[in-house]
Structure formats: structure tokens, C-alpha cells
Design an enzyme around this catalytic site. Structure first.
Site, short mmCIF file in Angstrom:
data_model
loop_
_atom_site.label_atom_id
_atom_site.label_comp_id
_atom_site.label_asym_id
_atom_site.label_seq_id
_atom_site.Cartn_x
_atom_site.Cartn_y
_atom_site.Cartn_z
N MET A 12 9.36 -44.35 -4.32
CA MET A 12 9.89 -45.59 -4.86
C MET A 12 10.83 -46.33 -3.91
O MET A 12 11.03 -47.53 -4.07
CB MET A 12 10.62 -45.32 -6.18
CG MET A 12 9.72 -44.80 -7.28
SD MET A 12 8.47 -46.01 -7.74
CE MET A 12 7.44 -45.03 -8.85
N VAL A 15 15.20 -45.08 2.66
CA VAL A 15 16.62 -45.07 3.02
C VAL A 15 16.71 -45.09 4.54
O VAL A 15 16.13 -44.23 5.22
CB VAL A 15 17.33 -43.83 2.45
CG1 VAL A 15 18.79 -43.83 2.86
CG2 VAL A 15 17.20 -43.79 0.93
N ASP A 121 21.11 -36.13 -11.42
CA ASP A 121 20.22 -35.65 -10.36
C ASP A 121 21.02 -34.80 -9.38
O ASP A 121 20.89 -34.93 -8.16
CB ASP A 121 19.57 -36.83 -9.64
CG ASP A 121 18.30 -36.42 -8.87
OD1 ASP A 121 17.75 -35.34 -9.17
OD2 ASP A 121 17.88 -37.17 -7.97
#
Length: 266
Positions: A12, A15, A121
């Protein structure tokens, strides 16, 4: 911003390491990839991540730099943190460096919870240990507020976001628009379990893992020959299926683990 290198790329988002042309400082740029750009939920979650970073300044999260459009893409810019991941400490011959870092991680999470945010997470790859031992917690991409006003967005009601070994059982059983800090406590227990056993509490493909997690207690992790049995008790308490049977807070987890580490060193 000047792009320097790619740090990571998922399904998705990507970075990148960048440089702020004005200050010369290294920054991290998180950008949604085309599949995610077309999905309203992921655009909303990136905006929410920016909001949480702003709210959590002064805690262990990276410093917020900017958010908006860059190069025609939705982008979040934050401080670049240099450090090794907690994951790299889990396989060391000595369990103490990882356990000490996990104590500081739990303390850092408690401060985040006090600001009204639950990470959701928490995994060893999302914890960075700086040279001085300071902890930085990254990737708030699926974080939620502890208390949410109004219903959960319809496009999130049908999804359980997160990495399965670190997602709490209750996340699969309810659609509460808010989040409970004890969900992060569960994830802390999973990291400690891996430190002791070298694996996650359960095995098998995703569906089988979730089925076992919902209906079975984690087996005893076994204990490294140089580690105290109390570490296993802490891990299993944090991994309790019922939230009420876990440590009531990340702070309580940190205190129990810190006492055990100190006792082993005495």
C-alpha cells in the site's frame, strides 16, 4: 525534499529516505502507492497518522515534519530515526538486551496511551533502538484513538488491520470504533514470547493461526537456559485471550518485566 534512497515498499505504501532541502536534515517520506491511492480508507489513514504524530510529539514517535501533496502524491514526512530494530536483538545469545529494550518499549507505549492513542501494530520491526538505548516507535499507519466519537467508517468495519501474530483476539471478534491499550499489551507479550521461544505462540497459515488464537491458550514458550521462568509467566499473562486477564496497562507490563530483569542481574 530530495529523494536519497528507498527504505521499504509494501502493498500500500513506500517509504523513502530524503533530505530536507531547507534544513539539510534527513527525513522519511511515506507515500501511498497507486492501488492504495484509489482506496478512500488508506488516504484517510495516512491523514490520521499525520494527526497522531502531531498529537504525540514529545513521546517516542518520530517528529512530524509535514503532510500534503508532493510530486502529485499524498505524502507524510517525518524525522529519520537512526537505530537498529528490536527484532535484531531477539536472536542475540543474551536475552537481557532485548528484554531491557522491551521494558523501555512498554514504557514508551504507556506514554502514547496516555495521549489517547493505541498503536495496534506493535512488533519488533516497528521498534527502533538508538545508540544511547532510547526507544522510538514507528509506523502508526493503523493506530486508533482510545475513544472514538461516532461509528467506525463503513470501509473499515469489514477489515482487521495489522500483522496477525500481533493482532489481539478481540480485534477479530468486535468492531469497536475505539481501541483498548491492552491490545498493545497483547503484542508486547508476543514479542517477549518470541524472545523466549524463537517463534510465535502458534503456527500454521493465517486462518489456522487465528482459529487457534481465538480458542486456545498459548503453549508454554519454554525458557532459555539462562533466563528466569518468570519471563514465561509475564509473556503468557500478556497473551491472555481475555483482556481482563492481561496486565491492565503497558506500564504494568514494563514494571513486571523490569523487576524480573533486575532480579536476574542481582
Amino acid at each position: 525534499f530530495l529523494l536519497v534512497d528507498t527504505l521499504g515498499r509494501g502493498g500500500m505504501a513506500r517509504v523513502d529516505l530524503g533530505e530536507d532541502r531547507v534544513t539539510g536534515r534527513s527525513v522519511v517520506l511515506k507515500r501511498l502507492l497507486p492501488p492504495a491511492l484509489a482506496i478512500r480508507m488508506w488516504r484517510r489513514r495516512l491523514r490520521l497518522e499525520a494527526k497522531f504524530l502531531g498529537r504525540l510529539q514529545g513521546t517516542s514517535v518520530p517528529r512530524f515534519v509535514a503532510a500534503g501533496k508532493w510530486g502529485g502524491q499524498t505524502c507524510l514526512v517525518m524525522e529519520y530515526v537512526r537505530g537498529e530494530t528490536l527484532r535484531s536483538l531477539l536472536d542475540l545469545p543474551d536475552w537481557r538486551p532485548a528484554a531491557g529494550a522491551l521494558v523501555r518499549t512498554a514504557e514508551a507505549l504507556d506514554a502514547i496511551h496516555e495521549r489517547g492513542v493505541v498503536h495496534l501494530d506493535v512488533k519488533a520491526q516497528n521498534v527502533l533502538v538508538e545508540k544511547d538505548g532510547s526507544i522510538r516507535i514507528v509506523d502508526l499507519g493503523i493506530a486508533r484513538p482510545r475513544v472514538r466519537r461516532g461509528p467506525m467508517p463503513e470501509d473499515e468495519e469489514r477489515k482487521v488491520l495489522g500483522t496477525i501474530p500481533h493482532v489481539s483476539p478481540e480485534r477479530f471478534l468486535r468492531r469497536d470504533p475505539g481501541a483498548d491499550p491492552r491490545e498493545d499489551v497483547y503484542a508486547l507479550g508476543g514479542i517477549l514470547y518470541r524472545l523466549l521461544a524463537g517463534r510465535s505462540p502458534f503456527d500454521g497459515p493465517a486462518e489456522r493461526y487465528v482459529e487457534r488464537m481465538l480458542h486456545e491458550d498459548p503453549p508454554h514458550p519454554g525458557v532459555r537456559t539462562d533466563a528466569p521462568e518468570a519471563l514465561a509467566r509475564i509473556a503468557l499473562c500478556a497473551l491472555a485471550r481475555e483482556p481482563s486477564k492481561r496486565f491492565p496497562s503497558a506500564r504494568a507490563f514494563a514494571e513486571a518485566l523490569a523487576a524480573t530483569v533486575a532480579g536476574a542481574a542481582a
